[in-house]
Design a protein around this motif. Structure first.
Motif, PDB file in Angstrom:
ATOM      1  N   GLY A 265      -6.985   3.604  -5.207  1.00 39.34           N
ATOM      2  CA  GLY A 265      -6.922   2.267  -5.783  1.00 39.34           C
ATOM      3  C   GLY A 265      -5.850   2.132  -6.841  1.00 39.34           C
ATOM      4  O   GLY A 265      -5.539   3.085  -7.567  1.00 39.34           O
ATOM      5  N   GLY A 266      -5.254   0.945  -6.911  1.00 41.12           N
ATOM      6  CA  GLY A 266      -4.242   0.677  -7.923  1.00 41.12           C
ATOM      7  C   GLY A 266      -2.837   1.057  -7.516  1.00 41.12           C
ATOM      8  O   GLY A 266      -1.916   1.029  -8.343  1.00 41.12           O
TER       9      GLY A 266
ATOM     10  N   ASP B 298      -3.154  -1.607  -3.390  1.00 41.30           N
ATOM     11  CA  ASP B 298      -3.515  -2.973  -3.765  1.00 41.30           C
ATOM     12  C   ASP B 298      -2.340  -3.927  -3.613  1.00 41.30           C
ATOM     13  O   ASP B 298      -2.516  -5.121  -3.378  1.00 41.30           O
ATOM     14  N   THR B 299      -1.126  -3.399  -3.786  1.00 42.60           N
ATOM     15  CA  THR B 299       0.097  -4.180  -3.583  1.00 42.60           C
ATOM     16  C   THR B 299       0.844  -3.598  -2.394  1.00 42.60           C
ATOM     17  O   THR B 299       1.253  -2.437  -2.424  1.00 42.60           O
TER      18      THR B 299
ATOM     19  N   ARG C 298      -2.721  -0.798   5.812  1.00 45.23           N
ATOM     20  CA  ARG C 298      -3.831  -0.987   4.868  1.00 45.23           C
ATOM     21  C   ARG C 298      -4.993  -0.039   5.178  1.00 45.23           C
ATOM     22  O   ARG C 298      -5.638   0.492   4.269  1.00 45.23           O
TER      23      ARG C 298
END
Length: 339
Positions: free
Chosen positions: A107-108, A166-167, A159
């Motif tokens: 994440g992030g 996230d981006t 994805r």
């Protein structure tokens, strides 16, 4: 401020080992915005055109002595088209394996992928009965729509593999767009040039592809390093990021980029040579000063969303320069971001 690469990296066709090394360099040097490496030295199935054909939905192709050619709808893919699709899947497997326990899985994270745009493909791929797709209005439309749908699937696949991204940026490469609009693409005979494409049609094809990217929750960029590319057309078609070579910009281009930044869009600025310079030394200080002079000329500051890149892909560089230039760009981005 961040740094990233345009897409291509060095490689000599040594299969998985070369690709894994390219991934390690990108992931190690471009921690804020790594990208999916492309190694065109592996042949036509791995170059810009072959990579884009690998994601097409509903259209198949094969490789002829003169280059790539469409063969028809699904079920008619030649062996090289099947190999291009398989190679892309293998490359994504490699990235997925190497990013374990990183922000790209937990994440992030941020990540960028690249795909050739509809006009560059139309200028380089032939129709089943010969000559470039550019010569046929219906074929141009079918290609752009197949690319848009294929990119949707490609984004979903990335994805799934990188759940922590996230981006996700999708860079649409359009190096041939200016030649398409200026009627500079040669016909198959080599004795003539294809007619120019009207701006509304040029915009619509881009809108299909860029819109599909945005609808999947990714950020659409367009990379166009050739002089004469209409940057305002790209923004109106849906580009939220413009990737350019600083050395190729005109006064009007500078104005368009300033407008994009003030609107909250991204500018990926090519500020370092793709090949090692001879007789001069590139440092993070010289890159930082170049960007500061450009911002000063525009009357802007480093608070805008600017990403530093090489002037073009690094396929022609050696490994030493590829590592060096990406490290310099990352250091410059940190300096500028802390000002």
């Amino acid at each position: 401020m961040r740094a990233t690469g345009v897409g291509s990296m060095p490689g000599h066709g040594n299969g998985h080992s070369d690709y894994a090394e390219a991934c390690r360099v990108v992931l190690g040097e471009l921690t804020d915005l790594p990208h999916l490496p492309e190694l065109p030295a592996r042949g036509a199935i791995a170059n810009m055109t072959g990579r884009a054909l690998a994601v097409l939905d509903g259209l198949d192709a094969d490789l002829q002595p003169a280059g790539w050619r469409l063969t028809g709808t699904s079920g008619s893919a030649g062996v090289d088209h099947r190999r291009a699709r398989s190679l892309l899947a293998q490359d994504l497997d490699t990235v997925e394996e190497l990013v374990q326990d990183s922000p790209l899985t937990s994440g992030g994270g941020a990540f960028k992928i690249q795909v050739a745009g509809p006009w560059t493909l139309a200028a380089t791929v032939e129709r089943p009965r010969g000559d470039k797709i550019l010569a046929d209005h219906g074929a141009r439309r079918d290609l752009a729509q197949a690319l848009a749908e294929g990119v949707r699937t490609h984004v979903r696949d990335v994805r799934r593999r990188l759940p922590g991204a996230d981006t996700l940026v999708v860079q649409v490469d359009e190096p041939a767009l200016s030649a398409v609009l200026a009627a500079q693409v040669p016909t198959a005979s080599g004795f003539g040039k294809h007619r120019s494409i009207d701006l509304p049609e040029a915009s619509q094809a881009l809108e299909w592809v860029l819109g599909a990217i945005a609808e999947e929750g990714a950020i659409p960029w367009v990379h166009a390093c050739a002089a004469g590319t209409p940057l305002d057309l790209l923004r109106k078609a849906g580009a939220k990021g413009l990737s350019v070579d600083l050395a190729q910009l005109t006064a009007a281009d500078h104005d368009d980029l300033a407008t994009a930044l003030e609107a909250g869009d991204t500018v990926a600025l090519g500020v370092a040579p793709a090949l090692a310079p001879v007789g001069t030394e590139l440092t993070d200080k010289t890159v930082t000063e170049t960007v500061e002079r450009w911002l000063d000329m525009l009357g802007l500051d480093a608070a805008y969303d600017i990403v530093l890149t090489p002037s073009c892909g690094l396929a022609g560089a050696d490994w030493r320069w590829a590592r060096t230039v990406l490290r310099i760009l990352s250091e410059s981005a940190r300096h500028l971001g802390s000002d």
